[in-house]
Design a protein around this motif. Structure first.
Motif, short mmCIF file in Angstrom:
data_model
loop_
_atom_site.label_atom_id
_atom_site.label_comp_id
_atom_site.label_asym_id
_atom_site.label_seq_id
_atom_site.Cartn_x
_atom_site.Cartn_y
_atom_site.Cartn_z
N PRO A 28 -4.59 8.01 -4.22
CA PRO A 28 -4.43 9.03 -4.73
C PRO A 28 -4.03 10.31 -4.11
O PRO A 28 -3.65 10.10 -3.13
CB PRO A 28 -6.27 9.13 -4.63
N GLY A 29 -2.97 10.88 -4.83
CA GLY A 29 -2.41 11.66 -4.69
C GLY A 29 -1.08 11.87 -4.33
O GLY A 29 -0.24 12.70 -4.40
N VAL A 30 -0.60 10.09 -4.03
CA VAL A 30 0.73 10.13 -4.95
C VAL A 30 1.51 11.19 -6.04
O VAL A 30 1.72 10.13 -6.83
CB VAL A 30 1.01 8.52 -4.38
N ALA A 31 2.67 11.20 -5.95
CA ALA A 31 3.36 12.43 -7.04
C ALA A 31 3.92 11.50 -7.75
O ALA A 31 3.31 11.56 -9.37
CB ALA A 31 4.21 13.49 -6.46
N ASN A 90 1.04 -1.12 -0.55
CA ASN A 90 0.24 -0.25 0.12
C ASN A 90 0.88 1.28 0.14
O ASN A 90 1.56 2.15 1.19
CB ASN A 90 -1.03 -0.26 0.83
N ILE A 91 0.68 1.96 -0.84
CA ILE A 91 2.03 3.03 -0.99
C ILE A 91 1.27 4.89 -0.82
O ILE A 91 0.47 4.61 -1.63
CB ILE A 91 2.74 3.01 -2.63
N THR A 92 2.13 5.19 -0.29
CA THR A 92 1.10 6.29 0.08
C THR A 92 2.22 7.42 -0.42
O THR A 92 1.59 8.71 -0.11
CB THR A 92 0.60 6.02 1.73
N ARG A 93 3.10 7.54 0.31
CA ARG A 93 3.67 8.28 -0.89
C ARG A 93 4.69 7.82 -1.76
O ARG A 93 5.84 6.92 -2.19
CB ARG A 93 5.25 8.95 0.38
N SER A 94 5.89 9.24 -2.50
CA SER A 94 6.54 9.06 -3.63
C SER A 94 7.30 7.76 -3.20
O SER A 94 8.28 7.84 -2.64
CB SER A 94 7.53 10.10 -4.34
N VAL A 95 8.13 6.56 -3.84
CA VAL A 95 9.03 5.84 -3.89
C VAL A 95 9.65 5.26 -4.81
O VAL A 95 9.03 4.75 -6.65
CB VAL A 95 8.30 4.28 -3.18
N ALA A 121 -5.04 9.01 -10.01
CA ALA A 121 -4.43 9.87 -9.83
C ALA A 121 -2.97 10.68 -9.23
O ALA A 121 -2.81 10.86 -8.16
CB ALA A 121 -5.87 11.13 -8.84
N THR A 122 -2.50 9.55 -10.25
CA THR A 122 -1.10 9.52 -9.95
C THR A 122 -0.25 9.37 -10.65
O THR A 122 -0.84 9.59 -11.79
CB THR A 122 -0.88 8.37 -8.82
#
Length: 471
Positions: A154-157, A120-125, A181-182
């Protein structure tokens, strides 16, 4: 004696002056001893482990020696390493939680094992590999049963995945990689998926994919994406629908190869199969598709909606309708199309066809319906000799008419269909561009249709110098 008593009294007065007597008294008091033990541990009385002083024991979740926090000093907040040969289930997720924005996660597989996890990716990686190359039956990331491989919030850069072999063979209704939205970039990635969803399901996002292979056994499209699509050197192996894109902005696709697997050949699913679908666009997007290769689908390429789409040097083999157009403006240039029914069909909209070779058709090379417009120049059409015309004109006294191949269930169209690989045995070969993948039939004109073992042979006119029909 008087002198001795005087000396003892003097020593006592001198000891009181130096504070020795109070210390001796305190040290000898039992209450004082307890107070001395607990005073430094104030606040820890709920854990009365006083046998070791203030060193209270805290039991933590065990981690393998070579996990993210122990990898020879390389674990950290911006770079973590997980050895999948020693990792416990869920360790990759634990490493992701500790990474800061924009950090890098490196996966290893020294023992050939895979990490079992649903991320579950919640930040840029950035997810990369070290000392690993994807190969058959050797993924490095495996999704648990009925769970996705990777979910992007949604919204992860941005998320970058490079060199990873991913597998979800008991996915159920969950897609392998999902996001909205990424921005997602895939490079040198191989994804094998078996379930009711898609190997990639990305919406309202930007997708950049290169040198990547998707292998899917599903009724849905193996690759689905809406938004901006930039693809280069991509292979899709599918049982029903290959790739379905909805361009929300100008997009470009180069050297994509879509191949149908043989798992459901001859069934109603193959009758409704489609290799490449571009639909749902509004009237402001420009999409350029160069070197698209589609093999074995009933509808090879379907384009619906959009301002303008260009198919440059497409190759379609073993189809019923090679290119289908609805409510769009489409340019088909320098294509090699093989179809048993119609080469280019326009249900609505306008199609511009130039310098195409169409082979094996029974109805027409180019066909317009319902007011659609066709602008054609320098196309060569080689119809299949005989075919339906012989049956319709009276061989059976009107009792039987010619039926398309898919009206006979469980029948193979060509010997090449019999040789198609199934999902379990398929592994991508080197990606070959359309110009190399489709040889020209020996002895036929240079603009002849795509042919191969078992494919419908193009009709060659008695006088080859006259060429084919312009329609």
């Amino acid at each position: 004696m008087i002198r001795l008593r005087t000396l003892v009294a003097a020593l006592a007065v001198w000891g009181l002056a130096l504070g020795v007597a109070p210390q001796v008294a305190v040290a000898g008091s039992p209450d004082a001893k307890i107070d001395q033990q607990i005073r430094p541990c104030f606040g820890l009385l709920l854990d009365p482990n006083l046998s070791a002083g203030c060193r209270t024991r805290h039991y933590r979740k065990p981690r393998p020696r070579y996990g993210p926090g122990y990898d020879y000093g390389r674990g950290g907040r911006y770079h973590a390493v997980v050895d999948c040969g020693r990792a416990y289930p869920g360790e990759v997720s634990d490493a992701l939680e500790r990474l800061h924005e924009g950090g890098t996660l490196t996966l290893r597989s020294r023992g050939g094992r895979a990490c079992v996890d649903s991320l579950n990716i919640t930040r840029s990686v950035n997810i990369v590999v070290e000392g690993y190359v994807p190969s058959r039956d050797r993924p490095i990331l495996v999704a648990p049963v009925d769970q996705p491989c990777i979910r992007i919030a949604p919204g992860v850069a941005y998320v970058v995945i490079e060199g990873v072999g991913i597998e979800a063979t008991r996915a159920g209704s969950a897609s392998c990689i999902t996001g909205r939205a990424t921005e997602l970039a895939l490079k040198d990635v191989v994804i094998r998926y078996d379930g009711e969803g898609s190997a990639l399901d990305l919406s309202d996002s930007r997708l950049e994919v290169a040198d990547t292979t998707f292998i899917g056994r599903t009724r849905q499209a193996v690759v689905k994406a809406t938004g901006t699509v930039m693809a280069d050197n991509v292979e899709v192996a599918a049982t029903a629908i290959g790739a379905a894109f909805e361009a929300g902005d100008d997009s470009r696709i180069r050297d994509m190869r879509v191949i149908r697997l043989g798992d459901w050949t001859g069934s109603s699913r193959s009758r409704n199969s489609a290799g490449f679908v571009l639909a749902g666009m509004n009237r402001s997007q420009l999409v350029q598709i160069e070197g698209l290769y589609v093999d074995g689908f009933s509808r090879g390429i379907y384009v619906g909606g959009g301002d303008e789409t260009t198919l440059l040097r497409p190759v379609v083999r073993d189809s019923d309708w090679a290119v289908v157009l609805e409510n769009a403006d489409l340019r088909v240039l320098e294509g090699k199309l093989e179809a048993t029914d119609v080469g280019i069909y326009a249900g609505s909209g306008t199609v511009y066809a130039s310098d195409n070779a169409i082979a094996g058709v029974m109805r027409a090379g180019l066909f317009a319906d319902n007011g659609a417009k066709v602008r054609a120049r320098d196309n060569r059409v080689y119809a299949k000799p005989g075919g339906c015309e012989a049956l319709i004109t009276g061989y059976f006294d009107g009792k039987l008419t010619c039926q398309p191949w898919f009206e006979g269930p469980e029948l193979f169209r060509t010997p090449r269909d019999r040789a198609r690989q199934d999902f379990d045995g398929y592994w991508p070969a080197a990606i070959v561009t359309a110009d190399v993948a489709t040889p020209v039939l020996a002895g036929a004109p240079s603009a002849g249709g795509p042919v191969g073992p078992g494919s419908p042979q193009p009709y060659v006119p008695s006088n080859p110098q006259q060429g084919g029909s312009p329609r």
